[in-house]
Design a protein around this motif. Sequence first.
Motif, PDB file in Angstrom:
ATOM      1  N   VAL A  48     -15.508   9.714  35.639  1.00 26.44           N
ATOM      2  CA  VAL A  48     -14.942   8.536  36.063  1.00 26.44           C
ATOM      3  C   VAL A  48     -15.974   7.653  36.410  1.00 26.44           C
ATOM      4  CG1 VAL A  48     -13.505   7.463  38.084  1.00 26.44           C
ATOM      5  CG2 VAL A  48     -12.820   9.772  36.735  1.00 26.44           C
ATOM      6  N   GLU A 106     -11.155   6.265  28.343  1.00 22.41           N
ATOM      7  CA  GLU A 106      -9.666   6.317  28.830  1.00 22.41           C
ATOM      8  C   GLU A 106      -9.514   5.162  29.765  1.00 22.41           C
ATOM      9  OE1 GLU A 106      -9.132   9.386  32.107  1.00 22.41           O
ATOM     10  OE2 GLU A 106      -7.171   9.707  31.442  1.00 22.41           O
ATOM     11  N   CYS A 154       3.002  13.421  37.244  1.00 21.03           N
ATOM     12  CA  CYS A 154       1.340  13.419  37.338  1.00 21.03           C
ATOM     13  C   CYS A 154       0.605  12.911  38.502  1.00 21.03           C
ATOM     14  CB  CYS A 154       0.895  12.219  36.412  1.00 21.03           C
ATOM     15  SG  CYS A 154       1.018  10.623  36.811  1.00 21.03           S
ATOM     16  N   GLY A 184       1.335  14.700  32.808  1.00 22.83           N
ATOM     17  CA  GLY A 184       2.218  14.612  34.005  1.00 22.83           C
ATOM     18  C   GLY A 184       3.004  16.007  33.840  1.00 22.83           C
ATOM     19  N   ILE A 186       1.896  19.182  32.940  1.00 27.32           N
ATOM     20  CA  ILE A 186       1.666  19.824  31.967  1.00 27.32           C
ATOM     21  C   ILE A 186       0.284  21.014  32.691  1.00 27.32           C
ATOM     22  CG2 ILE A 186       0.726  20.222  29.835  1.00 27.32           C
ATOM     23  CD1 ILE A 186       2.123  17.841  29.004  1.00 27.32           C
ATOM     24  N   MET A 205      -4.141  17.052  31.072  1.00 31.38           N
ATOM     25  CA  MET A 205      -3.952  17.548  32.443  1.00 31.38           C
ATOM     26  C   MET A 205      -4.881  17.096  33.278  1.00 31.38           C
ATOM     27  SD  MET A 205      -3.554  21.352  31.306  1.00 31.38           S
ATOM     28  CE  MET A 205      -5.214  21.651  30.527  1.00 31.38           C
ATOM     29  N   GLY A 206      -4.628  16.980  34.549  1.00 30.25           N
ATOM     30  CA  GLY A 206      -5.499  16.889  35.767  1.00 30.25           C
ATOM     31  C   GLY A 206      -5.226  17.926  36.848  1.00 30.25           C
ATOM     32  N   TYR A 282     -12.786  16.885  49.428  1.00 29.01           N
ATOM     33  CA  TYR A 282     -13.433  17.702  48.486  1.00 29.01           C
ATOM     34  C   TYR A 282     -14.595  18.327  48.642  1.00 29.01           C
ATOM     35  CZ  TYR A 282      -9.567  15.459  45.414  1.00 29.01           C
ATOM     36  OH  TYR A 282      -8.507  14.922  44.995  1.00 29.01           O
ATOM     37  N   ASP A 293      -5.031  13.163  45.140  1.00 25.96           N
ATOM     38  CA  ASP A 293      -4.253  13.196  43.876  1.00 25.96           C
ATOM     39  C   ASP A 293      -3.827  14.534  43.351  1.00 25.96           C
ATOM     40  OD1 ASP A 293      -5.327  10.546  44.077  1.00 25.96           O
ATOM     41  OD2 ASP A 293      -5.550  10.409  41.698  1.00 25.96           O
TER      42      ASP A 293
HETATM   43  C1  LIG Z   1      -7.670  14.723  41.532  1.00 23.69           C
HETATM   44  C2  LIG Z   1      -7.275  13.822  40.466  1.00 23.69           C
HETATM   45  C3  LIG Z   1      -7.728  12.800  40.450  1.00 23.69           C
HETATM   46  C4  LIG Z   1      -7.478  11.715  39.485  1.00 23.69           C
HETATM   47  N1  LIG Z   1      -8.068  10.536  39.449  1.00 23.69           N
HETATM   48  C5  LIG Z   1      -8.018   9.685  38.601  1.00 23.69           C
HETATM   49  C6  LIG Z   1      -8.712   8.625  38.413  1.00 23.69           C
HETATM   50  O1  LIG Z   1      -9.889   8.189  39.008  1.00 23.69           O
HETATM   51  N2  LIG Z   1      -8.396   7.663  37.409  1.00 23.69           N
HETATM   52  C7  LIG Z   1      -7.425   7.869  36.377  1.00 23.69           C
HETATM   53  O2  LIG Z   1      -7.226   7.175  35.591  1.00 23.69           O
HETATM   54  N3  LIG Z   1      -6.544   9.023  36.622  1.00 23.69           N
HETATM   55  C8  LIG Z   1      -6.827   9.930  37.496  1.00 23.69           C
HETATM   56  N4  LIG Z   1      -6.105  10.847  37.683  1.00 23.69           N
HETATM   57  C9  LIG Z   1      -5.057  11.140  36.709  1.00 23.69           C
HETATM   58  C10 LIG Z   1      -5.461  12.248  35.718  1.00 23.69           C
HETATM   59  O3  LIG Z   1      -6.191  11.776  34.892  1.00 23.69           O
HETATM   60  C11 LIG Z   1      -4.231  12.656  34.532  1.00 23.69           C
HETATM   61  O4  LIG Z   1      -3.715  11.464  34.196  1.00 23.69           O
HETATM   62  C12 LIG Z   1      -3.143  13.307  35.454  1.00 23.69           C
HETATM   63  O5  LIG Z   1      -3.736  14.249  36.291  1.00 23.69           O
HETATM   64  C13 LIG Z   1      -2.129  14.107  34.504  1.00 23.69           C
HETATM   65  O6  LIG Z   1      -1.023  14.583  35.421  1.00 23.69           O
HETATM   66  P1  LIG Z   1      -0.945  16.002  35.698  1.00 23.69           P
HETATM   67  O7  LIG Z   1      -1.768  15.856  37.089  1.00 23.69           O
HETATM   68  O8  LIG Z   1       0.272  16.234  36.196  1.00 23.69           O
HETATM   69  O9  LIG Z   1      -1.873  17.105  35.153  1.00 23.69           O
HETATM   70  C14 LIG Z   1      -6.472  12.170  38.736  1.00 23.69           C
HETATM   71  C15 LIG Z   1      -5.754  13.306  38.595  1.00 23.69           C
HETATM   72  C16 LIG Z   1      -6.048  14.115  39.769  1.00 23.69           C
HETATM   73  C17 LIG Z   1      -5.270  15.349  39.898  1.00 23.69           C
END
Ligand SMILES: Cc1cc2nc3c(=O)[nH]c(=O)nc-3n(C[C@H](O)[C@H](O)[C@H](O)COP(=O)(O)O)c2cc1C
Length: 344
Positions: A48, A106, A154, A184, A186, A205-206, A282, A293
Amino acid sequence: MRSQLFKTRITDLLGIRHPILCGGLGPRVSDADYVAAVVNAGGMGFIVAAGFADPDEFHAQLKRCRQLTQGQPFGVNLYISRQSGGLARVAEQIRILIEEGVSCVETAGASPQPVVGALREAGIKILHKVPAVKYAHSAARLGVDSIIMVGNDCGGHPGLFGISSMVQAAHGPSVVDLPVVIGGGIGTGRQMAAVLAMGADGIIMGSRMMVAEELWIHESYKEKVVRGDGTESVVVKRAIGDHHRVLLNDSARAVLALDDAKITDFEQFRPHVMGALAHEAYLTGDTSVGMLDYGPAVVFADAVKSVEAIFDDMIDDAAIAIRRLNGLETRNNQSDAALHNAAS
Ligand SMILES: Cc1cc2nc3c(=O)[nH]c(=O)nc-3n(C[C@H](O)[C@H](O)[C@H](O)COP(=O)(O)O)c2cc1C
Protein backbone atom coordinates in the motif's frame (compact mmCIF):
# COMPACT_ATOMS: atom_id res chain seq x y z
CA MET A 1 4.02 -25.78 -2.77
CA ARG A 2 1.20 -26.92 -5.08
CA SER A 3 1.58 -27.00 -8.86
CA GLN A 4 -0.69 -24.92 -11.06
CA LEU A 5 -4.32 -26.06 -10.97
CA PHE A 6 -5.97 -23.19 -12.86
CA LYS A 7 -4.76 -21.22 -15.88
CA THR A 8 -6.85 -18.10 -16.43
CA ARG A 9 -6.53 -14.70 -18.10
CA ILE A 10 -5.32 -13.38 -14.72
CA THR A 11 -2.57 -15.97 -14.29
CA ASP A 12 -1.49 -15.13 -17.86
CA LEU A 13 -1.75 -11.34 -17.43
CA LEU A 14 0.26 -11.26 -14.20
CA GLY A 15 2.54 -14.24 -14.81
CA ILE A 16 1.44 -15.99 -11.59
CA ARG A 17 0.85 -19.68 -10.77
CA HIS A 18 -2.48 -19.38 -8.95
CA PRO A 19 -5.37 -16.99 -9.71
CA ILE A 20 -5.11 -15.61 -6.18
CA LEU A 21 -4.62 -11.91 -5.41
CA CYS A 22 -4.07 -10.66 -1.89
CA GLY A 23 -5.35 -7.09 -1.83
CA GLY A 24 -3.53 -4.14 -0.34
CA LEU A 25 -3.85 -3.98 3.45
CA GLY A 26 -3.53 -0.51 4.96
CA PRO A 27 -2.23 1.47 6.61
CA ARG A 28 1.12 -0.36 6.50
CA VAL A 29 -0.01 -3.95 6.94
CA SER A 30 0.82 -5.34 3.49
CA ASP A 31 4.50 -4.48 3.44
CA ALA A 32 7.37 -5.89 1.38
CA ASP A 33 7.72 -9.06 3.47
CA TYR A 34 4.06 -10.04 3.19
CA VAL A 35 3.79 -9.16 -0.50
CA ALA A 36 6.95 -11.12 -1.26
CA ALA A 37 5.50 -14.14 0.59
CA VAL A 38 2.34 -13.91 -1.54
CA VAL A 39 4.36 -13.66 -4.75
CA ASN A 40 6.69 -16.50 -3.75
CA ALA A 41 3.64 -18.68 -2.99
CA GLY A 42 2.39 -18.12 -6.55
CA GLY A 43 -0.10 -15.25 -6.12
CA MET A 44 0.00 -11.48 -6.49
CA GLY A 45 0.27 -9.01 -3.63
CA PHE A 46 0.24 -5.23 -3.32
CA ILE A 47 2.25 -2.90 -1.08
CA VAL A 48 0.00 0.00 0.00
CA ALA A 49 1.79 3.12 -1.27
CA ALA A 50 -0.20 5.42 1.03
CA GLY A 51 1.21 3.58 4.04
CA PHE A 52 4.75 4.68 3.21
CA ALA A 53 4.42 8.44 2.92
CA ASP A 54 8.16 9.08 3.13
CA PRO A 55 9.50 8.56 -0.43
CA ASP A 56 12.73 7.01 0.88
CA GLU A 57 10.76 4.51 2.89
CA PHE A 58 8.58 3.67 -0.13
CA HIS A 59 11.70 3.18 -2.29
CA ALA A 60 13.17 0.93 0.41
CA GLN A 61 10.01 -1.20 0.59
CA LEU A 62 9.99 -1.72 -3.17
CA LYS A 63 13.69 -2.59 -3.25
CA ARG A 64 13.22 -5.06 -0.40
CA CYS A 65 10.29 -6.72 -2.16
CA ARG A 66 12.28 -7.05 -5.38
CA GLN A 67 15.10 -8.66 -3.44
CA LEU A 68 12.80 -11.05 -1.55
CA THR A 69 10.97 -12.10 -4.72
CA GLN A 70 14.21 -12.43 -6.67
CA GLY A 71 12.93 -10.26 -9.47
CA GLN A 72 9.44 -11.77 -9.82
CA PRO A 73 6.64 -9.29 -10.58
CA PHE A 74 4.88 -7.72 -7.60
CA GLY A 75 2.30 -4.98 -7.14
CA VAL A 76 1.48 -1.69 -5.42
CA ASN A 77 -1.92 -0.49 -4.18
CA LEU A 78 -2.70 3.12 -5.15
CA TYR A 79 -5.44 5.03 -3.39
CA ILE A 80 -6.91 7.53 -5.85
CA SER A 81 -7.76 10.36 -3.53
CA ARG A 82 -10.15 13.18 -4.39
CA GLN A 83 -8.86 15.25 -1.45
CA SER A 84 -6.66 18.27 -1.96
CA GLY A 85 -3.07 17.25 -2.62
CA GLY A 86 -4.16 13.61 -3.09
CA LEU A 87 -3.40 13.39 -6.79
CA ALA A 88 0.00 15.04 -6.39
CA ARG A 89 0.89 12.36 -3.81
CA VAL A 90 -0.25 9.60 -6.16
CA ALA A 91 1.81 11.13 -9.01
CA GLU A 92 4.90 10.98 -6.79
CA GLN A 93 4.12 7.35 -5.83
CA ILE A 94 3.81 6.49 -9.52
CA ARG A 95 7.15 8.14 -10.29
CA ILE A 96 8.78 5.98 -7.62
CA LEU A 97 7.11 2.71 -8.57
CA ILE A 98 8.09 3.19 -12.21
CA GLU A 99 11.67 3.84 -11.13
CA GLU A 100 11.63 0.63 -9.07
CA GLY A 101 10.21 -1.51 -11.89
CA VAL A 102 6.86 -2.42 -10.30
CA SER A 103 4.79 -4.46 -12.77
CA CYS A 104 1.18 -3.93 -11.71
CA VAL A 105 -1.03 -1.75 -9.55
CA GLU A 106 -4.32 -2.22 -7.74
CA THR A 107 -6.14 1.12 -7.96
CA ALA A 108 -8.99 1.89 -5.56
CA GLY A 109 -10.98 4.72 -4.03
CA ALA A 110 -12.13 6.63 -7.12
CA SER A 111 -11.95 6.58 -10.92
CA PRO A 112 -8.46 5.63 -12.18
CA GLN A 113 -8.78 8.30 -14.88
CA PRO A 114 -6.00 10.58 -13.52
CA VAL A 115 -3.42 7.78 -13.43
CA VAL A 116 -4.19 5.52 -16.39
CA GLY A 117 -2.08 7.48 -18.90
CA ALA A 118 1.17 7.49 -16.93
CA LEU A 119 0.82 3.85 -15.87
CA ARG A 120 0.03 2.58 -19.36
CA GLU A 121 2.89 4.56 -20.85
CA ALA A 122 5.22 2.83 -18.39
CA GLY A 123 3.77 -0.61 -19.29
CA ILE A 124 2.33 -1.15 -15.82
CA LYS A 125 -0.78 -3.31 -15.63
CA ILE A 126 -3.76 -1.69 -13.94
CA LEU A 127 -6.24 -3.71 -11.91
CA HIS A 128 -9.02 -1.39 -10.80
CA LYS A 129 -11.08 -2.31 -7.75
CA VAL A 130 -14.79 -1.48 -7.71
CA PRO A 131 -17.77 -2.29 -5.47
CA ALA A 132 -20.35 -2.35 -8.30
CA VAL A 133 -20.46 -3.32 -11.97
CA LYS A 134 -21.41 0.19 -13.10
CA TYR A 135 -17.98 1.50 -12.08
CA ALA A 136 -16.32 -1.38 -13.94
CA HIS A 137 -17.67 -0.22 -17.27
CA SER A 138 -16.23 3.28 -16.98
CA ALA A 139 -12.85 1.94 -15.82
CA ALA A 140 -12.80 -0.52 -18.72
CA ARG A 141 -13.41 2.33 -21.15
CA LEU A 142 -10.43 4.19 -19.67
CA GLY A 143 -8.16 1.27 -20.60
CA VAL A 144 -7.45 -0.66 -17.38
CA ASP A 145 -6.27 -4.27 -17.78
CA SER A 146 -8.53 -5.98 -15.27
CA ILE A 147 -11.41 -5.31 -12.91
CA ILE A 148 -11.43 -6.41 -9.28
CA MET A 149 -15.01 -6.54 -8.02
CA VAL A 150 -15.65 -6.70 -4.30
CA GLY A 151 -18.99 -7.50 -2.70
CA ASN A 152 -20.63 -6.47 0.54
CA ASP A 153 -18.71 -9.03 2.63
CA CYS A 154 -15.34 -7.42 1.98
CA GLY A 155 -13.18 -6.05 4.75
CA GLY A 156 -12.60 -2.36 4.00
CA HIS A 157 -14.88 -0.49 1.61
CA PRO A 158 -17.83 -2.46 0.22
CA GLY A 159 -19.36 0.58 -1.48
CA LEU A 160 -22.74 2.20 -1.00
CA PHE A 161 -24.97 -0.46 -2.49
CA GLY A 162 -24.25 -3.56 -0.41
CA ILE A 163 -24.25 -5.89 -3.41
CA SER A 164 -23.24 -9.41 -2.42
CA SER A 165 -20.13 -11.11 -3.78
CA MET A 166 -22.36 -13.94 -5.04
CA VAL A 167 -24.22 -11.50 -7.29
CA GLN A 168 -20.99 -9.74 -8.39
CA ALA A 169 -19.41 -13.09 -9.33
CA ALA A 170 -22.35 -14.23 -11.43
CA HIS A 171 -22.97 -10.84 -13.04
CA GLY A 172 -19.59 -9.09 -13.43
CA PRO A 173 -17.75 -11.56 -15.66
CA SER A 174 -20.72 -11.87 -18.00
CA VAL A 175 -20.90 -8.14 -18.75
CA VAL A 176 -17.30 -6.91 -18.40
CA ASP A 177 -15.06 -7.68 -21.34
CA LEU A 178 -11.84 -7.87 -19.26
CA PRO A 179 -10.39 -10.40 -16.81
CA VAL A 180 -12.51 -10.09 -13.66
CA VAL A 181 -11.32 -10.85 -10.13
CA ILE A 182 -13.92 -11.40 -7.41
CA GLY A 183 -13.52 -10.68 -3.72
CA GLY A 184 -15.43 -10.14 -0.53
CA GLY A 185 -15.90 -13.03 1.87
CA ILE A 186 -13.55 -15.41 0.09
CA GLY A 187 -11.21 -17.63 2.06
CA THR A 188 -11.53 -21.18 0.71
CA GLY A 189 -10.65 -23.08 -2.44
CA ARG A 190 -14.26 -24.16 -2.95
CA GLN A 191 -15.23 -20.49 -3.22
CA MET A 192 -12.39 -19.99 -5.70
CA ALA A 193 -13.66 -22.92 -7.80
CA ALA A 194 -17.21 -21.53 -7.64
CA VAL A 195 -16.15 -18.05 -8.68
CA LEU A 196 -14.10 -19.38 -11.59
CA ALA A 197 -17.07 -21.55 -12.60
CA MET A 198 -19.17 -18.37 -12.73
CA GLY A 199 -16.78 -16.86 -15.26
CA ALA A 200 -14.29 -14.96 -13.13
CA ASP A 201 -10.54 -15.18 -13.73
CA GLY A 202 -9.37 -14.96 -10.14
CA ILE A 203 -10.11 -14.14 -6.53
CA ILE A 204 -8.88 -11.50 -4.13
CA MET A 205 -8.61 -11.90 -0.36
CA GLY A 206 -7.83 -9.65 2.58
CA SER A 207 -9.53 -10.65 5.85
CA ARG A 208 -8.68 -14.34 5.61
CA MET A 209 -5.00 -13.47 5.19
CA MET A 210 -4.75 -11.54 8.48
CA VAL A 211 -3.35 -14.69 10.11
CA ALA A 212 -0.41 -15.00 7.70
CA GLU A 213 2.82 -15.70 9.57
CA GLU A 214 4.63 -13.21 7.38
CA LEU A 215 2.49 -10.26 8.58
CA TRP A 216 4.18 -8.15 11.27
CA ILE A 217 0.95 -7.43 13.15
CA HIS A 218 0.67 -8.50 16.80
CA GLU A 219 0.16 -12.23 17.44
CA SER A 220 -2.81 -11.55 19.71
CA TYR A 221 -4.59 -9.88 16.79
CA LYS A 222 -3.99 -12.93 14.62
CA GLU A 223 -5.35 -15.14 17.42
CA LYS A 224 -8.43 -12.92 17.59
CA VAL A 225 -8.93 -13.45 13.87
CA VAL A 226 -8.60 -17.22 14.33
CA ARG A 227 -11.33 -17.11 17.00
CA GLY A 228 -13.55 -14.78 14.94
CA ASP A 229 -16.75 -16.12 13.40
CA GLY A 230 -17.64 -13.05 11.34
CA THR A 231 -20.40 -11.79 13.64
CA GLU A 232 -17.99 -9.15 14.96
CA SER A 233 -17.74 -7.52 11.50
CA VAL A 234 -19.81 -4.35 11.08
CA VAL A 235 -20.32 -1.61 8.45
CA VAL A 236 -19.81 1.92 9.83
CA LYS A 237 -19.59 5.49 8.48
CA ARG A 238 -22.88 5.09 6.60
CA ALA A 239 -24.02 8.59 7.62
CA ILE A 240 -21.16 10.15 5.65
CA GLY A 241 -21.50 7.78 2.68
CA ASP A 242 -18.11 6.15 3.23
CA HIS A 243 -19.29 2.65 4.14
CA HIS A 244 -16.47 0.84 5.92
CA ARG A 245 -16.52 -2.79 7.08
CA VAL A 246 -14.49 -3.13 10.26
CA LEU A 247 -14.07 -4.99 13.53
CA LEU A 248 -16.74 -4.06 16.09
CA ASN A 249 -14.68 -2.34 18.81
CA ASP A 250 -14.99 0.84 20.90
CA SER A 251 -14.20 3.12 17.96
CA ALA A 252 -16.69 1.32 15.72
CA ARG A 253 -19.37 1.64 18.43
CA ALA A 254 -18.69 5.38 18.71
CA VAL A 255 -18.99 5.76 14.95
CA LEU A 256 -22.18 3.68 14.86
CA ALA A 257 -23.65 6.13 17.40
CA LEU A 258 -22.77 9.03 15.06
CA ASP A 259 -24.34 7.12 12.17
CA ASP A 260 -27.51 6.51 14.18
CA ALA A 261 -27.67 10.22 15.03
CA LYS A 262 -27.26 10.96 11.28
CA ILE A 263 -24.23 13.18 11.97
CA THR A 264 -22.56 14.27 8.73
CA ASP A 265 -19.82 16.52 10.12
CA PHE A 266 -16.58 14.60 9.51
CA GLU A 267 -14.83 16.40 12.37
CA GLN A 268 -16.94 14.37 14.80
CA PHE A 269 -15.77 11.14 13.16
CA ARG A 270 -12.12 12.11 12.91
CA PRO A 271 -10.97 11.18 16.46
CA HIS A 272 -12.28 7.62 15.97
CA VAL A 273 -11.17 6.94 12.41
CA MET A 274 -7.59 8.25 12.26
CA GLY A 275 -5.27 5.79 10.51
CA ALA A 276 -2.70 6.14 13.30
CA LEU A 277 -5.10 4.39 15.70
CA ALA A 278 -5.31 1.34 13.46
CA HIS A 279 -1.55 1.17 13.08
CA GLU A 280 -1.14 1.31 16.85
CA ALA A 281 -3.74 -1.45 17.31
CA TYR A 282 -1.92 -3.79 14.92
CA LEU A 283 1.38 -2.99 16.64
CA THR A 284 0.25 -3.51 20.23
CA GLY A 285 -2.56 -6.03 19.79
CA ASP A 286 -4.94 -3.72 21.67
CA THR A 287 -7.82 -3.87 19.23
CA SER A 288 -10.29 -1.82 21.26
CA VAL A 289 -9.69 1.28 19.15
CA GLY A 290 -9.18 2.14 15.48
CA MET A 291 -10.96 1.33 12.25
CA LEU A 292 -9.67 -2.21 11.71
CA ASP A 293 -10.82 -3.48 8.30
CA TYR A 294 -12.40 -6.85 9.00
CA GLY A 295 -14.78 -9.03 7.00
CA PRO A 296 -16.63 -12.28 7.75
CA ALA A 297 -14.08 -14.32 5.76
CA VAL A 298 -12.11 -14.44 9.03
CA VAL A 299 -14.24 -17.49 9.74
CA PHE A 300 -12.03 -19.41 7.29
CA ALA A 301 -8.80 -18.44 9.09
CA ASP A 302 -8.34 -21.62 11.12
CA ALA A 303 -4.76 -21.04 12.34
CA VAL A 304 -1.74 -18.79 12.02
CA LYS A 305 0.02 -20.19 8.94
CA SER A 306 2.45 -19.18 6.23
CA VAL A 307 0.98 -17.71 3.05
CA GLU A 308 2.18 -20.80 1.19
CA ALA A 309 0.35 -23.14 3.60
CA ILE A 310 -2.85 -21.08 3.20
CA PHE A 311 -2.56 -21.30 -0.59
CA ASP A 312 -1.86 -25.06 -0.42
CA ASP A 313 -5.05 -25.56 1.61
CA MET A 314 -6.99 -23.51 -0.92
CA ILE A 315 -5.69 -25.38 -3.96
CA ASP A 316 -6.45 -28.74 -2.32
CA ASP A 317 -9.94 -27.54 -1.39
CA ALA A 318 -10.59 -26.28 -4.93
CA ALA A 319 -9.56 -29.66 -6.36
CA ILE A 320 -12.04 -31.39 -4.02
CA ALA A 321 -14.78 -29.00 -5.16
CA ILE A 322 -14.10 -29.80 -8.80
CA ARG A 323 -14.20 -33.55 -8.10
CA ARG A 324 -17.47 -33.10 -6.25
CA LEU A 325 -19.02 -31.26 -9.20
CA ASN A 326 -17.75 -33.86 -11.66
CA GLY A 327 -19.24 -36.56 -9.45
CA LEU A 328 -22.61 -34.80 -9.42
CA GLU A 329 -22.80 -34.25 -13.16
CA THR A 330 -25.13 -36.65 -14.90
CA ARG A 331 -24.51 -35.60 -18.48
CA ASN A 332 -20.76 -35.80 -18.72
CA ASN A 333 -20.35 -36.30 -22.43
CA GLN A 334 -22.69 -33.73 -23.86
CA SER A 335 -21.56 -30.50 -25.44
CA ASP A 336 -22.41 -27.14 -23.86
CA ALA A 337 -24.88 -26.53 -26.71
CA ALA A 338 -26.66 -29.82 -26.03
CA LEU A 339 -26.86 -29.03 -22.31
CA HIS A 340 -28.21 -25.58 -23.10
CA ASN A 341 -30.88 -27.04 -25.40
CA ALA A 342 -31.80 -29.63 -22.80
CA ALA A 343 -32.19 -26.94 -20.17
CA SER A 344 -34.36 -24.64 -22.28
C1 LIG B 1 -6.87 -5.14 7.26
C2 LIG B 1 -7.31 -4.73 5.88
C3 LIG B 1 -6.80 -3.56 5.34
C4 LIG B 1 -7.19 -3.15 4.06
N1 LIG B 1 -6.67 -2.02 3.52
C5 LIG B 1 -6.94 -1.68 2.23
C6 LIG B 1 -6.31 -0.57 1.62
O1 LIG B 1 -5.53 0.15 2.24
N2 LIG B 1 -6.61 -0.30 0.32
C7 LIG B 1 -7.49 -1.07 -0.40
O2 LIG B 1 -7.70 -0.82 -1.59
N3 LIG B 1 -8.10 -2.13 0.16
C8 LIG B 1 -7.85 -2.46 1.45
N4 LIG B 1 -8.44 -3.56 2.01
C9 LIG B 1 -9.34 -4.40 1.19
C10 LIG B 1 -8.58 -5.60 0.58
O3 LIG B 1 -7.55 -5.18 -0.28
C11 LIG B 1 -9.53 -6.54 -0.18
O4 LIG B 1 -10.14 -5.85 -1.26
C12 LIG B 1 -10.63 -7.10 0.71
O5 LIG B 1 -10.08 -7.44 1.96
C13 LIG B 1 -11.27 -8.35 0.11
O6 LIG B 1 -12.34 -8.77 0.90
P1 LIG B 1 -12.19 -9.81 2.14
O7 LIG B 1 -11.71 -8.96 3.27
O8 LIG B 1 -13.56 -10.31 2.35
O9 LIG B 1 -11.22 -10.85 1.74
C14 LIG B 1 -8.11 -3.95 3.31
C15 LIG B 1 -8.63 -5.13 3.89
C16 LIG B 1 -8.24 -5.52 5.17
C17 LIG B 1 -8.81 -6.80 5.73
